[in-house]
Design a protein around this motif. Sequence first.
Motif, PDB file in Angstrom:
ATOM      1  N   SER A  38       0.836  -1.190   0.000  1.00 13.13           N
ATOM      2  CA  SER A  38       0.000   0.000   0.000  1.00 13.13           C
ATOM      3  C   SER A  38       0.877   1.249   0.000  1.00 13.13           C
ATOM      4  O   SER A  38       2.076   1.180   0.276  1.00 13.13           O
ATOM      5  N   ALA A  39       0.273   2.391  -0.314  1.00 10.64           N
ATOM      6  CA  ALA A  39       1.007   3.651  -0.283  1.00 10.64           C
ATOM      7  C   ALA A  39       1.614   3.856   1.105  1.00 10.64           C
ATOM      8  O   ALA A  39       2.791   4.203   1.247  1.00 10.64           O
ATOM      9  N   LEU A  40       0.797   3.595   2.130  1.00  9.46           N
ATOM     10  CA  LEU A  40       1.287   3.744   3.499  1.00  9.46           C
ATOM     11  C   LEU A  40       2.443   2.785   3.771  1.00  9.46           C
ATOM     12  O   LEU A  40       3.455   3.173   4.368  1.00  9.46           O
ATOM     13  N   GLY A  41       2.301   1.550   3.292  1.00  3.42           N
ATOM     14  CA  GLY A  41       3.350   0.545   3.478  1.00  3.42           C
ATOM     15  C   GLY A  41       4.660   0.975   2.836  1.00  3.42           C
ATOM     16  O   GLY A  41       5.735   0.758   3.396  1.00  3.42           O
ATOM     17  N   ASN A  42       4.566   1.590   1.664  1.00 10.09           N
ATOM     18  CA  ASN A  42       5.756   2.082   0.979  1.00 10.09           C
ATOM     19  C   ASN A  42       6.508   3.090   1.828  1.00 10.09           C
ATOM     20  O   ASN A  42       7.728   2.990   1.994  1.00 10.09           O
ATOM     21  N   VAL A  43       5.794   4.064   2.357  1.00  5.80           N
ATOM     22  CA  VAL A  43       6.469   5.101   3.139  1.00  5.80           C
ATOM     23  C   VAL A  43       6.940   4.531   4.481  1.00  5.80           C
ATOM     24  O   VAL A  43       8.022   4.859   4.960  1.00  5.80           O
ATOM     25  N   ALA A  44       6.116   3.624   5.063  1.00 10.14           N
ATOM     26  CA  ALA A  44       6.483   3.041   6.355  1.00 10.14           C
ATOM     27  C   ALA A  44       7.799   2.267   6.247  1.00 10.14           C
ATOM     28  O   ALA A  44       8.625   2.308   7.160  1.00 10.14           O
ATOM     29  N   ILE A  45       8.007   1.590   5.127  1.00 12.10           N
ATOM     30  CA  ILE A  45       9.238   0.817   4.956  1.00 12.10           C
ATOM     31  C   ILE A  45      10.437   1.770   4.841  1.00 12.10           C
ATOM     32  O   ILE A  45      11.543   1.456   5.282  1.00 12.10           O
ATOM     33  N   ALA A  76       4.590  -4.748  12.542  1.00 12.04           N
ATOM     34  CA  ALA A  76       5.029  -3.473  11.984  1.00 12.04           C
ATOM     35  C   ALA A  76       3.842  -2.615  11.546  1.00 12.04           C
ATOM     36  O   ALA A  76       3.910  -1.394  11.582  1.00 12.04           O
ATOM     37  N   ARG A  77       2.752  -3.263  11.153  1.00  6.75           N
ATOM     38  CA  ARG A  77       1.611  -2.509  10.642  1.00  6.75           C
ATOM     39  C   ARG A  77       0.722  -1.946  11.748  1.00  6.75           C
ATOM     40  O   ARG A  77      -0.347  -1.397  11.491  1.00  6.75           O
ATOM     41  N   ARG A  78       1.151  -2.148  13.008  1.00  9.33           N
ATOM     42  CA  ARG A  78       0.418  -1.512  14.111  1.00  9.33           C
ATOM     43  C   ARG A  78       1.361  -0.643  14.928  1.00  9.33           C
ATOM     44  O   ARG A  78       1.039  -0.258  16.048  1.00  9.33           O
ATOM     45  N   ASP A  79       2.534  -0.372  14.388  1.00  6.47           N
ATOM     46  CA  ASP A  79       3.568   0.333  15.138  1.00  6.47           C
ATOM     47  C   ASP A  79       3.484   1.828  14.854  1.00  6.47           C
ATOM     48  O   ASP A  79       3.803   2.277  13.753  1.00  6.47           O
TER      49      ASP A  79
END
Lengths: 325, 250
Positions: free
Chosen positions: B96-103, B119-122
């Motif tokens: 996801s867009a959010l996942g891209n930036v989070a990584i 990681a997706r709740r951090d």
Amino acid sequence: MVETREQRAALLGLAVLAILPWAADAIGQGFVITLASRVLINALAAVSLDLILGFGGLVSFGHAAFFGIGGYVVGILAFHAGEGEALFGLVPGTDQALIALPAAVAVASLAALAIGALSLRTSGVHFIMITLAFAQMVYFLFVSLKTYGGDDGLIMSRRDGFPGIDLRDNTVFYYLCLAALAAFLALCDRLVGSRFGMVIRGCRENERRMAALGYATYGYKLTAFAIAGAGAGLAGALLANHDKFASPDMLHWTKSGELMVMVILGGMGTLYGAVLGAFLLIGLESLLAAFTDHWMFVLGPVLILVILFADRGLWGALAGASRDG
Amino acid sequence: MAEALLAVEGLTKRFGGLAATDRASLQVEEGTIHALIGPNGAGKSTLIAEIAGEIEPDAGRIRFAGQDITALPVAQRVKRGLVRSYQITSIFPGLSALGNVAIAVQATQGNSYRFWSRARRDPRLLDPARALLEEFGLGPRAAIRAADLAHGEQRQLELAMALATGPRLLLLDEPMAGMGAEESAAIVEALGRLKGRITMLLVEHDMDAVFALANRITVMVYGRPIASGDAAAIRANPEVRAAYLGEGDA
């Protein structure tokens, strides 16, 4: 805890598997239990492959190596326990599962570390070929070890002992397999959702970008490869115990292929799908083999249909959309 | 005057007989947007790749923040704050867009050998990632798979990812390539807001964008910078005009 359709599907599957021996006894089909144990063991190996294949995008065509190594560690330790003679005059044999299984896991993950360390310097088709080549080397190594049965494989006189329970009982052994699979699935589920898991997915999606973000990708991929090797080693150790037999077939490249088929059928990058894939492949094999030797003739088209039409395999069809975030 | 944030000296890279970079020297001052322009094939992208550490130069030195980084691998340069974005969109299409930036945020928070917590709740990953998406107007699109975003949105996402790593110097290789006028304007605006906060070395063909953003412009032809100055000086430079007219491409 149960929030998604995927979790519901997984819990339902676990419930079905938990009552399966009881149901098999009730209909007087006890052989189903040993068949189901084999399925669970293969599922464990397939889940471990999905970790690197589905999440890491690492198309390893040599996963049978770690499966077979796990099996042979159990077989060889039992052999030396029987002979009363230490391996290389150093390592005493054992017929205790609590020693033999962890030993199998450790040796398989060390082998994965060594093979991965070299293979992961390549990518794409080269990676597929080099993992295949390493696995074939391991295969021929064990075929040439005449002490341990060579071509014929290594027969164990009985299953390993386990304090408090009797692994010679097929139902008990089934539950051991189920517990091992459930534990490994739970572990992998956390793993792929963790920071480490995100890095592995990132490497699958776009490794160059990961490097540009500052990730040293090699170490992460190698760690994943070793964890996958450990899972396959545990599966192999269980199968050797189950069949009282470690055979070169466990190491053969066709075994690597089978595990890949299970992962693809069930859905890459789904973990639980690999369990479904194992059920389908072994189920089809035993069902159709009763009618024809050419059961692959049916499997082939099924595989093609799944690849063409089911993005996340059978698990995707059951459990809905991806939770990739 | 203090040393420039980035100082390239006599950088040379040959591919066979062709000198893609030919004794190139360049200084980027902290806090500025420095544009690198020139005709196609002038070696701009090669120079960017050398500075980022993806291509090893045959000769010359690269100094960043007072230290020689010529031999450092990409990851080490990123850790020091030298970060690039790509001409061809380079994102994680399946996330996801959010996942891209989070990584990208995750890359700044120590090693990632953390196997258990989700990681997706951090919030340490998600809060900064959401803020960056908002800054680039992608807030409402956070849950969309990056592959399904419009081209312009993907470019915005790419910039958000580059910024997430907390760069001191951002190397931007044609951030507006293949964009419509409206999308380009949005990028120019976003970059304008970052001006002064983050130093940028910008490769761009869109002259309006270059003149709107850059404090300083360097013109490159055949692997060598031939002129460097502010917008007015570059516009007036006869050598630059000749090079551009000669190549028939801007």
